[in-house]
Design a protein around this motif. Structure first.
Motif, PDB file in Angstrom:
ATOM      1  N   THR A 307      -4.822  -3.698 -14.713  1.00 18.97           N
ATOM      2  CA  THR A 307      -5.024  -2.464 -13.903  1.00 18.97           C
ATOM      3  C   THR A 307      -4.418  -3.537 -12.444  1.00 18.97           C
ATOM      4  O   THR A 307      -5.790  -4.180 -12.258  1.00 18.97           O
ATOM      5  N   LEU A 308      -3.520  -3.346 -11.373  1.00 20.04           N
ATOM      6  CA  LEU A 308      -3.453  -3.628 -10.352  1.00 20.04           C
ATOM      7  C   LEU A 308      -3.903  -2.957  -9.910  1.00 20.04           C
ATOM      8  O   LEU A 308      -3.957  -1.121  -9.797  1.00 20.04           O
ATOM      9  N   PRO A 309      -4.062  -3.003  -8.366  1.00 24.09           N
ATOM     10  CA  PRO A 309      -4.410  -2.405  -7.111  1.00 24.09           C
ATOM     11  C   PRO A 309      -3.402  -1.485  -6.674  1.00 24.09           C
ATOM     12  O   PRO A 309      -2.529  -0.956  -7.286  1.00 24.09           O
ATOM     13  N   ALA A 310      -4.170  -0.326  -6.014  1.00 23.19           N
ATOM     14  CA  ALA A 310      -2.928   0.548  -6.189  1.00 23.19           C
ATOM     15  C   ALA A 310      -1.712   0.813  -5.639  1.00 23.19           C
ATOM     16  O   ALA A 310      -0.746   0.672  -6.186  1.00 23.19           O
ATOM     17  N   ALA A 311      -1.697  -0.197  -4.212  1.00 27.45           N
ATOM     18  CA  ALA A 311      -1.026  -0.750  -3.733  1.00 27.45           C
ATOM     19  C   ALA A 311       0.174  -1.294  -4.460  1.00 27.45           C
ATOM     20  O   ALA A 311       1.632  -0.791  -4.342  1.00 27.45           O
ATOM     21  N   VAL A 312       0.406  -2.170  -4.928  1.00 29.48           N
ATOM     22  CA  VAL A 312       0.592  -2.607  -6.128  1.00 29.48           C
ATOM     23  C   VAL A 312       1.530  -2.780  -7.345  1.00 29.48           C
ATOM     24  O   VAL A 312       2.348  -2.748  -7.675  1.00 29.48           O
ATOM     25  N   ASP A 313       0.801  -1.891  -7.657  1.00 31.48           N
ATOM     26  CA  ASP A 313       1.049  -0.628  -9.084  1.00 31.48           C
ATOM     27  C   ASP A 313       2.304   0.292  -8.007  1.00 31.48           C
ATOM     28  O   ASP A 313       3.354   0.095  -8.936  1.00 31.48           O
ATOM     29  N   LEU A 314       2.519   0.621  -7.549  1.00 34.70           N
ATOM     30  CA  LEU A 314       3.329   1.952  -7.403  1.00 34.70           C
ATOM     31  C   LEU A 314       4.728   1.464  -6.034  1.00 34.70           C
ATOM     32  O   LEU A 314       5.468   1.506  -6.499  1.00 34.70           O
ATOM     33  N   ALA A 315       4.345  -0.267  -5.738  1.00 42.03           N
ATOM     34  CA  ALA A 315       4.860  -1.123  -5.151  1.00 42.03           C
ATOM     35  C   ALA A 315       6.250  -1.315  -6.305  1.00 42.03           C
ATOM     36  O   ALA A 315       7.297  -1.799  -6.270  1.00 42.03           O
ATOM     37  N   ALA A 316       5.502  -2.193  -7.738  1.00 46.22           N
ATOM     38  CA  ALA A 316       6.276  -2.135  -8.953  1.00 46.22           C
ATOM     39  C   ALA A 316       6.952  -1.493  -9.665  1.00 46.22           C
ATOM     40  O   ALA A 316       8.393  -1.729 -10.074  1.00 46.22           O
ATOM     41  N   TYR A 317       6.168  -0.276  -9.497  1.00 46.87           N
ATOM     42  CA  TYR A 317       7.237   1.441  -9.867  1.00 46.87           C
ATOM     43  C   TYR A 317       8.262   1.555  -8.758  1.00 46.87           C
ATOM     44  O   TYR A 317       9.725   1.579  -9.801  1.00 46.87           O
ATOM     45  N   ARG A 318       8.168   1.073  -8.205  1.00 45.03           N
ATOM     46  CA  ARG A 318       8.932   1.793  -6.882  1.00 45.03           C
ATOM     47  C   ARG A 318      10.099   0.520  -6.876  1.00 45.03           C
ATOM     48  O   ARG A 318      11.043   1.641  -7.343  1.00 45.03           O
ATOM     49  N   ILE A 319       9.799  -0.382  -7.253  1.00 48.46           N
ATOM     50  CA  ILE A 319      11.278  -1.779  -7.405  1.00 48.46           C
ATOM     51  C   ILE A 319      11.862  -1.617  -8.236  1.00 48.46           C
ATOM     52  O   ILE A 319      13.471  -1.670  -8.367  1.00 48.46           O
ATOM     53  N   ILE A 320      11.438  -1.074  -9.587  1.00 49.46           N
ATOM     54  CA  ILE A 320      11.796  -1.159 -10.379  1.00 49.46           C
ATOM     55  C   ILE A 320      12.804   0.610 -10.993  1.00 49.46           C
ATOM     56  O   ILE A 320      14.128   0.635 -11.448  1.00 49.46           O
ATOM     57  N   GLN A 321      12.266   1.047 -10.189  1.00 48.30           N
ATOM     58  CA  GLN A 321      12.997   3.003 -10.367  1.00 48.30           C
ATOM     59  C   GLN A 321      14.157   2.120  -9.683  1.00 48.30           C
ATOM     60  O   GLN A 321      15.292   2.710  -9.696  1.00 48.30           O
ATOM     61  N   GLU A 322      13.727   1.700  -7.757  1.00 47.61           N
ATOM     62  CA  GLU A 322      15.046   1.865  -7.204  1.00 47.61           C
ATOM     63  C   GLU A 322      16.315   1.242  -7.554  1.00 47.61           C
ATOM     64  O   GLU A 322      17.736   0.693  -7.884  1.00 47.61           O
ATOM     65  N   ALA A 323      15.162  -0.572  -8.537  1.00 45.69           N
ATOM     66  CA  ALA A 323      16.441  -1.201  -9.202  1.00 45.69           C
ATOM     67  C   ALA A 323      17.718  -0.224 -10.376  1.00 45.69           C
ATOM     68  O   ALA A 323      18.623  -0.422 -10.041  1.00 45.69           O
ATOM     69  N   LEU A 324      16.506   0.729 -11.313  1.00 41.90           N
ATOM     70  CA  LEU A 324      17.045   0.379 -12.058  1.00 41.90           C
ATOM     71  C   LEU A 324      18.371   1.930 -12.080  1.00 41.90           C
ATOM     72  O   LEU A 324      19.336   2.043 -11.678  1.00 41.90           O
ATOM     73  N   THR A 325      17.941   2.086 -10.550  1.00 39.29           N
ATOM     74  CA  THR A 325      18.849   3.636 -10.373  1.00 39.29           C
ATOM     75  C   THR A 325      20.251   2.652  -9.390  1.00 39.29           C
ATOM     76  O   THR A 325      21.338   3.568 -10.142  1.00 39.29           O
ATOM     77  N   ASN A 326      19.728   2.009  -8.894  1.00 40.64           N
ATOM     78  CA  ASN A 326      21.450   0.921  -8.561  1.00 40.64           C
ATOM     79  C   ASN A 326      22.536   0.869  -9.624  1.00 40.64           C
ATOM     80  O   ASN A 326      23.680   0.260  -9.785  1.00 40.64           O
ATOM     81  N   VAL A 327      21.707   0.306 -10.745  1.00 39.82           N
ATOM     82  CA  VAL A 327      22.137   0.067 -11.789  1.00 39.82           C
ATOM     83  C   VAL A 327      23.356   1.098 -12.693  1.00 39.82           C
ATOM     84  O   VAL A 327      24.459   0.842 -12.637  1.00 39.82           O
ATOM     85  N   ARG A 328      23.124   1.843 -12.077  1.00 40.45           N
ATOM     86  CA  ARG A 328      22.834   3.228 -13.119  1.00 40.45           C
ATOM     87  C   ARG A 328      24.377   3.858 -12.150  1.00 40.45           C
ATOM     88  O   ARG A 328      24.817   3.869 -12.838  1.00 40.45           O
TER      89      ARG A 328
END
Length: 433
Positions: A307-328
């Motif tokens: 269980t990550l801190p809320a800020a870290v958890d959200l940042a990790a999710y958004r980084i993966i989302q943005e990176a995969l969006t650019n891949v697509r």
């Protein structure tokens, strides 16, 4: 009670008026001192055996002139405190030099000494106060008709000493009050600056979230809509499936936009969002949306479901989302992606890799992925910086920097692109995410 309140209001207004018109106050004070000196000049302390007498002596023209001079210069006591003290002290010494002073001119010197002490520093008060006490008391003892040990001479010493002490006390209190007021104003400015800083950080965070949500879901909608248009005539079942994905992606975009915009509501607004911010707990759902859009994605996690801190958890999710969006968007139709989330000591490392091939350029050549930047203004293979080097990479870097981590985004050797973020598990205090 009403009469007392009205009297207090009138007194308060009068005090404010006098503070706003100091020259008028000093003029009234000079007049009052003149009246006191004139009345005192008619008192003979040795008129009778049993005490002083009134009206048995009158001041001469010289005494009247000295009293007028000593009282008149008090009007300028705030503007020129030391010269006023010098003039009033000199008038007192001249009056004592007559041998039997008829006018208490030293009273004006006492007022002037108080002013000097209340408007200068303590060392100046000590020096000027001791000098004034010595000169006036010495003149009274040596030049006056009364014995040197008389009560009148001791009174001069006492009054000048009390004037210096009272002025110094008033100056100290005024400095104390000013210091308290200055600290309060500085604290208020600090609170306002902190509030403005937090508002700016929150605005930036909301802008990052809006960018991530819009870029991700609109990219998916665009891809699926293109697929539906391409196969509408020949394979209507596949077109129907693509349109279902469009509907699902748009619904998700609306939900996330509603939750993000809900952060801008006032505290009393109804229907404030209560959904938690997205995080790695719903990472599988995020990857599923990309798989439905035709991007094969593999996931490797060794964080053990920490269980990550809320800020870290959200940042990790958004980084993966943005990176995969650019891949697509930029890596080509045959690209594949790999996502890894690894717990390393007190940090979490998030990596997104792809093997995207160069996209065809308009002139028949090729450039890497439509110009996904490496964060330094360079696109993949020298193409224009439109993807990671735009708001996407800026947003990712801001998220990671706000948490005290680091982010690298650069082309891979042999083709493809790599985004790697190191996020500390403890976010800096007060940083917005």
């Amino acid at each position: 009670m009403r009469g007392v309140t009205s009297l207090g209001n009138r007194v308060g207004r009068g005090r404010r008026w006098l503070r706003e018109h100091p020259l008028a106050f000093d003029g009234a004070l000079a007049l009052a001192v003149l009246v006191c000196m004139v009345v005192g000049s008619f008192v003979d302390p040795h008129g009778h055996r049993h005490g002083p007498s009134f009206g048995e002596r009158t001041p001469d023209a010289r005494s009247v002139l000295l009293m007028l001079t000593g009282a008149a210069v008090l009007v300028w006591r705030r503007r020129r405190p030391l010269p006023v003290l010098l003039l009033t002290g000199a008038a007192g010494v001249v009056e004592y030099a007559e041998g039997d002073p008829a006018a208490p001119v030293a009273m004006s010197a006492v007022i002037a000494l108080y002013t000097v002490a209340s408007r200068t520093d303590r060392p100046t008060t000590w020096r000027v106060g001791l000098l004034t006490m010595t000169v006036l008391t010495g003149a009274a003892m040596l030049l006056g008709a009364a014995p040197w040990y008389s009560q009148e001479n001791l009174g001069v010493f006492a009054w000048t000493g009390m004037a210096a002490a009272a002025g110094d006390a008033v100056r100290s209190r005024r400095a104390f009050v000013d210091a308290i007021r200055e600290r309060a104003e500085r604290a208020e400015r600090t609170r306002e600056e902190e509030a403005r800083r937090r508002v700016a950080e929150e605005r930036l965070r909301i802008a990052r979230d809006l960018h991530d949500v819009v870029a991700h879901h609109i990219a998916l909608v665009n891809v699926q809509a293109g697929v539906a248009a391409h196969v509408m005539d020949k394979r209507p079942d596949q077109a129907k499936e693509a349109l279902a994905h469009v509907r699902e992606a748009s619904r998700s975009a609306l939900d996330e936009l509603r939750a993000t915009v809900g952060l801008l509501r006032q505290s009393g607004d109804p229907e404030a969002p209560t959904e938690p911010a997205p995080g790695l707990a719903v990472l599988d759902d995020l990857l599923a949306t990309f798989r439905h859009a035709g991007l094969p994605v593999e996931l490797a996690r060794t964080d053990g479901g920490t269980t990550l801190p809320a800020a870290v958890d959200l940042a990790a999710y958004r980084i993966i989302q943005e990176a995969l969006t650019n891949v697509r968007k930029h890596a080509g139709p045959d690209a594949r992606a790999e996502v890894s989330v690894v717990r390393v000591g007190r940090t979490v490392e998030v990596t997104v890799l792809d093997d995207g091939a160069p996209a065809p350029a308009p002139d028949g050549g090729a450039h890497r992925g439509g110009g996904r930047g490496d964060g330094h203004g360079e696109g993949r293979g020298g193409g224009p910086d439109r993807g990671h080097g735009g708001h996407g990479l800026i947003g990712m870097r801001e998220r990671v920097t706000a948490l005290g981590g680091s982010l690298t985004a650069a082309p891979r050797y042999g083709g493809g692109f790599r985004v790697h973020a190191i996020l500390p598990l403890t976010a800096p205090t007060g940083e917005a995410t």
